[in-house]
Design a protein around this motif. Structure first.
Motif, PDB file in Angstrom:
ATOM      1  N   PRO A 194     -30.976  20.190 -32.910  1.00 35.37           N
ATOM      2  CA  PRO A 194     -29.697  20.575 -33.902  1.00 35.37           C
ATOM      3  C   PRO A 194     -28.585  20.840 -33.039  1.00 35.37           C
ATOM      4  O   PRO A 194     -27.435  20.563 -33.664  1.00 35.37           O
ATOM      5  N   GLU A 195     -28.716  21.517 -31.813  1.00 42.40           N
ATOM      6  CA  GLU A 195     -27.500  22.142 -31.005  1.00 42.40           C
ATOM      7  C   GLU A 195     -26.830  20.935 -30.565  1.00 42.40           C
ATOM      8  O   GLU A 195     -25.545  20.777 -30.304  1.00 42.40           O
ATOM      9  N   LEU A 196     -27.602  19.740 -30.732  1.00 42.57           N
ATOM     10  CA  LEU A 196     -26.780  18.331 -29.953  1.00 42.57           C
ATOM     11  C   LEU A 196     -26.598  17.364 -31.054  1.00 42.57           C
ATOM     12  O   LEU A 196     -26.318  16.274 -30.554  1.00 42.57           O
ATOM     13  N   ARG A 197     -26.545  17.808 -32.251  1.00 43.81           N
ATOM     14  CA  ARG A 197     -26.511  17.011 -33.242  1.00 43.81           C
ATOM     15  C   ARG A 197     -25.131  16.215 -33.239  1.00 43.81           C
ATOM     16  O   ARG A 197     -24.882  14.806 -33.410  1.00 43.81           O
ATOM     17  N   GLN A 198     -23.962  17.257 -32.873  1.00 41.41           N
ATOM     18  CA  GLN A 198     -22.676  16.460 -32.638  1.00 41.41           C
ATOM     19  C   GLN A 198     -22.426  15.409 -31.554  1.00 41.41           C
ATOM     20  O   GLN A 198     -21.965  14.515 -31.920  1.00 41.41           O
ATOM     21  N   ILE A 199     -23.161  15.621 -30.481  1.00 41.93           N
ATOM     22  CA  ILE A 199     -23.113  14.841 -29.474  1.00 41.93           C
ATOM     23  C   ILE A 199     -24.062  13.492 -30.005  1.00 41.93           C
ATOM     24  O   ILE A 199     -23.525  12.365 -29.454  1.00 41.93           O
ATOM     25  N   ALA A 200     -25.218  13.662 -30.389  1.00 30.18           N
ATOM     26  CA  ALA A 200     -25.944  12.631 -30.896  1.00 30.18           C
ATOM     27  C   ALA A 200     -25.452  11.669 -31.912  1.00 30.18           C
ATOM     28  O   ALA A 200     -25.559  10.463 -31.992  1.00 30.18           O
ATOM     29  N   ASP A 201     -24.468  12.301 -32.722  1.00 31.24           N
ATOM     30  CA  ASP A 201     -23.743  11.416 -33.722  1.00 31.24           C
ATOM     31  C   ASP A 201     -22.651  10.675 -33.190  1.00 31.24           C
ATOM     32  O   ASP A 201     -21.984  10.056 -34.073  1.00 31.24           O
ATOM     33  N   SER A 202     -22.206  11.000 -31.981  1.00 35.98           N
ATOM     34  CA  SER A 202     -20.882  10.323 -31.596  1.00 35.98           C
ATOM     35  C   SER A 202     -21.063   8.673 -31.179  1.00 35.98           C
ATOM     36  O   SER A 202     -22.259   8.180 -31.209  1.00 35.98           O
TER      37      SER A 202
END
Length: 151
Positions: A116-124
């Protein structure tokens, strides 16, 4: 007698070569800083300690092939950019290896289970941009080879 056609390159070879070197050089720096777990690198990109910990844990748990693909992509791109500026035809297959590394990174991007902490990175969309740019470098080098600029 000097062969002037062989000694002159179109101006854009240098522009594209330097851009490719800068782009792939940044990727190689990111790869190196991530592999050496350089926390200052992540802080310089605006990540807090918790996100940095999550990134490093995620990378530690990633399959070895993803690290190898990343290395091929960025270090292949650095070498290919130098070969392009040297007008060496080997730039084409080396850019192809770099594109393969980028594409394998995209495969990992599609299949990895991001915390979850990397969701923003993963969604780029950055991984798609990386693959498109790698494809452009290969296309450009191929065109220069077929035009006789690379030997």
């Amino acid at each position: 007698m000097a062969d002037t056609d062989r000694n002159t390159a179109p101006w854009h070879v240098w522009v594209v070569g330097l851009l490719a070197l800068f782009w792939n050089g940044f990727g190689a720096t990111d790869y190196t800083m991530t592999q050496t777990e350089n926390r200052g690198w992540f802080e310089s990109m605006g990540f807090d300690a918790g996100t940095t910990d999550a990134i490093l844990a995620f990378m530690d748990s990633a399959p070895m092939w993803t690290h190898a693909a990343w290395a091929l992509g960025v270090w292949g791109g650095v070498l290919a950019a130098i070969l392009l500026m040297m007008r060496n035809k080997l730039a084409v297959p080396v850019f192809a290896v770099s594109l393969l590394g980028a594409f394998l990174g995209l495969v990992n991007y599609w299949t990895a289970d991001y915390p979850p902490e990397l969701r923003q990175i993963a969604d780029s969309s950055m991984m798609y941009i990386v693959v498109l740019i790698a494809a452009f470098w290969l296309f450009y080098a191929y065109r220069m080879k077929t035009a006789g600029v690379l030997r």
